[in-house]
Design an enzyme around this catalytic site. Structure first.
Site, PDB file in Angstrom:
ATOM      1  N   SER A  74       0.840  -1.197   0.000  1.00 48.66           N
ATOM      2  CA  SER A  74       0.000   0.000   0.000  1.00 48.66           C
ATOM      3  C   SER A  74       0.875   1.247   0.000  1.00 48.66           C
ATOM      4  CB  SER A  74      -0.906  -0.007   1.239  1.00 48.66           C
ATOM      5  OG  SER A  74      -1.777   1.096   1.221  1.00 48.66           O
ATOM      6  N   ASP A  75       0.346   2.303  -0.567  1.00 49.08           N
ATOM      7  CA  ASP A  75       1.024   3.596  -0.515  1.00 49.08           C
ATOM      8  C   ASP A  75      -0.020   4.676  -0.349  1.00 49.08           C
ATOM      9  OD1 ASP A  75       3.426   5.202  -0.605  1.00 49.08           O
ATOM     10  OD2 ASP A  75       2.716   5.939  -2.535  1.00 49.08           O
ATOM     11  N   THR A  76       0.315   5.716   0.385  1.00 47.24           N
ATOM     12  CA  THR A  76      -0.577   6.851   0.621  1.00 47.24           C
ATOM     13  C   THR A  76       0.213   8.128   0.424  1.00 47.24           C
ATOM     14  OG1 THR A  76      -1.896   5.585   2.208  1.00 47.24           O
ATOM     15  CG2 THR A  76      -2.067   7.995   2.316  1.00 47.24           C
ATOM     16  N   SER A 110      -4.717   6.791  -1.631  1.00 48.70           N
ATOM     17  CA  SER A 110      -4.189   5.535  -1.083  1.00 48.70           C
ATOM     18  C   SER A 110      -4.466   4.420  -2.078  1.00 48.70           C
ATOM     19  CB  SER A 110      -4.870   5.177   0.241  1.00 48.70           C
ATOM     20  OG  SER A 110      -4.403   5.987   1.274  1.00 48.70           O
ATOM     21  N   ALA A 111      -3.422   3.678  -2.424  1.00 47.35           N
ATOM     22  CA  ALA A 111      -3.567   2.518  -3.299  1.00 47.35           C
ATOM     23  C   ALA A 111      -3.226   1.266  -2.508  1.00 47.35           C
ATOM     24  CB  ALA A 111      -2.645   2.635  -4.509  1.00 47.35           C
TER      25      ALA A 111
END
EC number: 3.6.1.9
Length: 194
Positions: A74-76, A110-111
């Site tokens: 995840s990344d934000t 967010s992904a």
């Protein structure tokens, strides 16, 4: 076996909370160092999607011998005027970010990427956060608290920054770092959650 490809304590906490609905369901944590820098001209959402996918893919390489492995990356990122605000380099950088966010509405993207040896899927959450006008003393006090360090956009919605957030439209957990609705949907697709 589910693995979280992230060192973030917030993601660890959020994923644990989500999985607590199914007793006995646990996850491992993979410690990875993935470069987090946008490519020249890369749109913000594409960047966030790419980093989440790279984290999940790198995590899968670490557990390649496990055919039942499912890895979550995840990344934000905080985005204002099409500019990605990463983690502040120091106190001055944090204060500069907060001055720019003051009195404005910004996006938090967010992904979440889920990968296994046989498939991959991704979901994205886009939220909007509005900050009140912040005085220089509010910014100084917040930076002095240490909370902005290591946080995209130099703030933590679940911490002291709640006091200057006037509006949030979207996913609270997504702004924290792991959008739980999107994550749960992907985990169901992979058969991890019922």
């Amino acid at each position: 076996m589910l693995y979280l490809a992230s060192k973030s304590p917030r993601r660890h906490e959020l994923l644990g909370r989500l999985l607590s609905s199914q007793p006995g369901l646990e996850f491992g944590v993979l410690d990875l160092d993935i470069p987090e820098h946008p490519l020249p001209g890369e749109p913000a959402e594409s960047y966030v999607r790419r980093v989440a996918r790279e984290k999940a893919g790198a995590g899968l390489l670490k557990v390649v011998g496990n055919p039942a492995a499912v890895v979550l990356g995840s990344d934000t990122e905080v985005v204002l005027d099409d500019e990605v605000f990463g983690k502040p380099a120091d106190d001055a950088d944090a204060a500069a970010m907060l001055r720019r966010l003051s009195g404005r509405t910004h996006q938090v993207i967010s992904a979440v990427s889920l990968v296994s040896p046989s498939r991959e899927a991704q979901a994205v959450s886009v939220s909007e956060v509005t900050f009140a006008e912040l005085s220089q003393s509010q910014i100084d006090d917040y930076v002095a608290s240490g909370e902005p360090h290591g946080r995209a956009g130099a703030y933590a919605i679940q911490g002291l920054a709640e006091a200057f957030t006037t509006r949030l439209s979207g996913s609270y957990s997504g702004v924290m770092g792991l959008p739980l609705y999107e994550t749960a949907t992907l985990l169901r697709q992979f058969g991890v959650l019922k």
